[in-house]
Motif scaffolding. Structure first.
Motif: not given
Length: 425
Positions: A222, A254, A267, A408
């Motif tokens: 990231p 992302t 990231g 994530r």
């Protein structure tokens, strides 16, 4: 003259966030606990360093939602109030109906917003599709402070926390475990092994299982992006995830969040190169960094995409992206947190303490079956013990993993234009 063997109730190997939480939970029960960490305090070689991690309860599976809610109370109980900042979280793109249903069932405050309404509220971000706003139980954790606070709480309950002590070998026998370390041998009733990217090398031989194919270690990158003049201050940014609609030219969805003093951390998820944790380059891959800049240019109008500051960390990912929380005799294993485990740490510490407290000759019952070691696709017997694993192929580098509700988003199977990605939960 031979050095005497130290004897304690429990040894925890690994002073990252999971091991530190386990030591705290065990010491709080009045146990004699020794925590051993190979590296110096605040080191950057693993997965627990830095200043920002997402905290949220955005999951649709009960084993994760319940752990996340338990962790919220435990994070709040730590002495350092700067560890946890609850300023909301948003997920946009693919609609998250399962998560919203989970929120409704557990009374988690949330709302749906249109992209226009969300953009007006958070002008540093662009939105598409459905925007799910977790209003008061999401935000960010300060990673370095979290580890320090957990270790401090462990010490306050009597735990012995030692850095720069390497465990070379763990031997299980009828009376518990013997650990051969760089400073002498230690005997304990049980051991909790929470060493992240080093798990396969330390625990696999002990269990007689080849864990390397099932615990894939990658170097992720990231980056921090500076906030532009006139954009909202860092503290005004929510944590966010974006699972795009339709086709998109990114290696994955992302995630992002503010890192006060450093900008907005953004990231991709789980798309870094496979690495050896002892031979990492810490060098960003230029192509992926350029893609991250392009993403910021298109979707983050509040940041300067021209000068990212890359970050290097590791993921240890299982084939299904679920954790490993299990026990074999006196050996408790915590591994495979797959880029979404940090938020759960104090609750996982409680699970690990429960596992370490069970009779060593009884089945492990303290952890949810979803986290059992035996399910690992790549866990193959090596001839040294009972693996209890079903044979199957390991996830190849760059292949997709089954997404779970995560801070994530899941990995796309390609690094160019993909088809519709699976839902972020």
């Amino acid at each position: 003259m031979e050095e005497p063997v130290q004897v304690v109730d429990h040894v925890v190997v690994g002073g990252g966030v999971m091991g530190s939480a386990a030591a705290w939970q065990l010491a709080a029960r009045g146990r004699d606990v020794l925590l051993l960490e190979r590296f110096e305090p605040g080191h950057v070689r693993g997965a627990s360093h830095g200043a920002s991690r997402i905290y949220r309860t955005t999951y649709d599976r009960p084993e994760y939602v319940d752990l996340a809610l338990e962790a919220l109370d435990l994070w709040r109980s730590l002495d350092d109030p700067s560890v946890l900042t609850l300023n909301g979280g948003v997920s946009h793109g693919v609609r998250h109906e399962g998560v919203a249903a989970s929120f409704a069932a557990r009374g988690v405050p949330h709302e749906w917003l249109t992209p226009a309404a969300a953009g007006e509220r958070w002008p540093g971000l662009r939105f598409e599709g459905s925007v799910l706003h977790e209003t008061s139980t999401a935000g960010r954790l300060h990673a370095d402070r979290a580890v320090a606070a957990l270790q401090g709480s462990a010490r306050s309950h009597g735990a012995d926390v030692r850095h720069e002590v390497q465990v070379h070998r763990v031997v299980a026998d009828g009376s518990g475990v013997l650990l051969e370390t760089s400073t002498g041998d230690v005997r304990a009733r049980s051991v909790v092994v929470a060493v992240g990217a080093w798990t396969a090398g330390l625990v696999g031989p002990l269990l007689g299982v080849d864990l390397a194919p099932a615990l894939v270690v990658t170097q992720e990158q990231p980056a921090h992006f500076a906030v532009l003049p006139g954009a909202p201050d860092e503290d005004a940014w929510p944590s966010f995830t974006h699972q795009p609609l339709g086709t998109y030219p990114w290696p994955s969805g992302t995630y992002g969040l503010a890192t006060p003093g450093e900008g907005i951390k953004v990231g991709f998820h789980g798309v870094g190169p496979v690495t050896d944790p002892d031979r990492r380059s810490f060098t960003p891959e230029p192509g992926q960094l350029a893609e991250l800049q392009r993403y910021a240019e298109l979707w983050l109008p509040g940041v300067d995409p021209s000068a990212p500051a890359p970050i290097s960390c590791t993921y240890t990912t299982t084939p299904d992206s679920d954790f490993v929380l299990d026990r074999r005799g006196p050996v408790v294993v915590a591994a495979g947190f797959s880029g979404h485990g940090f938020k759960f740490a104090p609750a996982i510490g409680r699970v690990l303490a429960d596992l370490a407290s069970e009779p060593v000759d009884a089945p492990a019952r303290a952890a949810d079956p979803a986290f059992a070691l035996a399910r690992l696709a790549g866990a193959r017997p090596t001839g040294g013990g009972a693996a209890g694993a079903r044979p199957a192929g390991a996830r190849p580098a760059g292949a997709a993993v089954r997404p779970v509700a995560s801070d994530r988003p899941p990995v796309s199977t390609v690094s160019t234009v993909s088809t519709v990605p699976q839902e972020i939960r």
